[in-house]
Write a protein that holds these residues in place. Structure first.
Motif, PDB file in Angstrom:
ATOM      1  N   MET A  75       0.832  -1.205   0.000  1.00 36.90           N
ATOM      2  CA  MET A  75       0.000   0.000   0.000  1.00 36.90           C
ATOM      3  C   MET A  75       0.866   1.253   0.000  1.00 36.90           C
ATOM      4  N   HIS A  76       1.981   1.216   0.694  1.00 37.02           N
ATOM      5  CA  HIS A  76       2.883   2.366   0.758  1.00 37.02           C
ATOM      6  C   HIS A  76       3.512   2.640  -0.607  1.00 37.02           C
ATOM      7  N   MET A  77       3.903   1.589  -1.311  1.00 41.43           N
ATOM      8  CA  MET A  77       4.570   1.739  -2.594  1.00 41.43           C
ATOM      9  C   MET A  77       3.631   2.250  -3.678  1.00 41.43           C
ATOM     10  N   CYS A  78       2.370   1.907  -3.607  1.00 43.59           N
ATOM     11  CA  CYS A  78       1.438   2.178  -4.697  1.00 43.59           C
ATOM     12  C   CYS A  78       0.781   3.542  -4.536  1.00 43.59           C
ATOM     13  N   GLU A 104     -11.045  -1.634   0.315  1.00 43.51           N
ATOM     14  CA  GLU A 104     -12.441  -1.822  -0.082  1.00 43.51           C
ATOM     15  C   GLU A 104     -12.965  -0.594  -0.824  1.00 43.51           C
ATOM     16  N   ARG A 105     -12.482   0.590  -0.446  1.00 43.08           N
ATOM     17  CA  ARG A 105     -12.929   1.835  -1.068  1.00 43.08           C
ATOM     18  C   ARG A 105     -12.180   2.127  -2.365  1.00 43.08           C
ATOM     19  N   GLN A 106     -11.237   1.283  -2.710  1.00 39.31           N
ATOM     20  CA  GLN A 106     -10.457   1.438  -3.936  1.00 39.31           C
ATOM     21  C   GLN A 106     -11.033   0.510  -5.000  1.00 39.31           C
ATOM     22  N   ASN A 107     -10.298   0.348  -6.071  1.00 40.77           N
ATOM     23  CA  ASN A 107     -10.718  -0.508  -7.175  1.00 40.77           C
ATOM     24  C   ASN A 107     -10.231  -1.942  -6.943  1.00 40.77           C
ATOM     25  N   ARG A 127       1.368 -17.449   1.549  1.00 38.90           N
ATOM     26  CA  ARG A 127       0.626 -17.307   0.287  1.00 38.90           C
ATOM     27  C   ARG A 127      -0.085 -15.959   0.239  1.00 38.90           C
ATOM     28  N   GLY A 128      -0.646 -15.557   1.368  1.00 44.55           N
ATOM     29  CA  GLY A 128      -1.309 -14.257   1.427  1.00 44.55           C
ATOM     30  C   GLY A 128      -0.347 -13.134   1.120  1.00 44.55           C
ATOM     31  N   GLU A 129       0.866 -13.230   1.634  1.00 37.28           N
ATOM     32  CA  GLU A 129       1.890 -12.211   1.383  1.00 37.28           C
ATOM     33  C   GLU A 129       2.196 -12.109  -0.109  1.00 37.28           C
ATOM     34  N   ARG A 130       2.334 -13.260  -0.782  1.00 38.52           N
ATOM     35  CA  ARG A 130       2.582 -13.246  -2.226  1.00 38.52           C
ATOM     36  C   ARG A 130       1.351 -12.777  -3.001  1.00 38.52           C
ATOM     37  N   ASN A 131       0.182 -13.205  -2.575  1.00 34.98           N
ATOM     38  CA  ASN A 131      -1.047 -12.889  -3.303  1.00 34.98           C
ATOM     39  C   ASN A 131      -1.417 -11.412  -3.233  1.00 34.98           C
ATOM     40  N   ILE A 132      -0.913 -10.690  -2.249  1.00 35.50           N
ATOM     41  CA  ILE A 132      -1.183  -9.251  -2.174  1.00 35.50           C
ATOM     42  C   ILE A 132      -0.760  -8.584  -3.478  1.00 35.50           C
ATOM     43  N   PHE A 156      -3.053  -6.522  -6.066  1.00 38.13           N
ATOM     44  CA  PHE A 156      -2.728  -5.143  -6.454  1.00 38.13           C
ATOM     45  C   PHE A 156      -2.601  -5.015  -7.970  1.00 38.13           C
ATOM     46  N   LYS A 157      -2.125  -6.061  -8.642  1.00 35.20           N
ATOM     47  CA  LYS A 157      -2.058  -6.032 -10.103  1.00 35.20           C
ATOM     48  C   LYS A 157      -3.462  -5.981 -10.684  1.00 35.20           C
TER      49      LYS A 157
END
Length: 156
Positions: free
Chosen positions: A6-9, A48-51, A105-110, A114-115
Motif C-alpha cells: 500500500m505504501h509503494m502504490c 475496499e474503497r479502492q478498485n 501465500r497471502g503475502e505473495r497474493n497481495i 494489487f495487479k
C-alpha cells in the motif's frame, strides 16, 4: 507485506491523511507511518474503497481471520508445549505449518491482488520472484508529459 504494498502504490489514496501541499518525501513518510499505525482490518477497509475486487477483499479478510486466530486465540486454548502430549504436539505443529503456509501465500497474493486492481505492474521472474512497478508513477507524471507535448508543439 500489505503495508509495504500500500505504501509503494501511489494509486492507493489516503486522501484524509495526506495533504496535497507536502513534498513527495514527506507524503511517503506520512503514508508509511499512517499505514504502520493502522490495523489490518482498517487497511482492508481502505482497499475496499479502492478498485479492489470483492473476491480479493474476501480473501484478505480470510487471511486476516487466520492471522487473528494465530495472534489472539491460538495459545488461549492451553496450547503450551510443556502441557501437551505427543499427539497434541503433532496436531499443533500441523496447525502452525498450515497457518504459516496461508500467511506466506497471502503475502505473495497481495501483489497479484494489487495487479488486478491496477495499482502495480508485475513481472514474474524465472526464479519465482517478482518485480512490482508502481503504476501511480504514470499518474504523477501526466502533467509533466502534457507540458512536454505543449512545449514540443511550440518549438515546431
Amino acid at each position: 507485506m500489505l503495508i509495504s504494498a500500500m505504501h509503494m502504490c501511489d494509486r492507493v489514496k489516503l486522501r484524509k491523511a495526506l495533504g496535497p501541499d507536502q513534498g513527495a518525501w514527506e507524503r511517503s513518510v506520512a503514508k508509511k507511518a499512517l499505514l504502520e499505525g493502522s490495523t489490518l482490518g482498517s487497511l482492508i477497509k481502505i482497499l475496499e474503497r479502492q478498485n479492489v475486487d470483492h473476491a480479493d477483499i474476501a480473501y484478505l479478510r480470510w487471511i486476516k481471520d487466520k492471522r487473528d486466530y494465530f495472534v489472539h486465540r491460538l495459545f488461549h486454548e492451553g496450547a503450551w508445549p510443556g502441557e501437551m502430549d505427543e499427539h497434541e504436539c503433532q496436531l499443533m505443529r500441523r496447525r502452525l505449518i498450515a497457518i504459516q503456509l496461508w500467511l506466506e501465500r497471502g503475502e505473495r497474493n497481495i501483489w497479484v491482488i494489487f495487479k488486478r486492481a491496477g495499482f502495480v505492474e508485475l513481472d514474474l521472474l524465472s526464479d519465482g520472484g517478482l518485480l512490482a512497478m508502481n503504476m501511480g508513477i504514470y499518474d504523477m507524471i501526466q502533467d509533466d508529459v502534457a507540458r512536454m507535448n505543449v512545449d514540443d508543439g511550440d518549438n515546431i
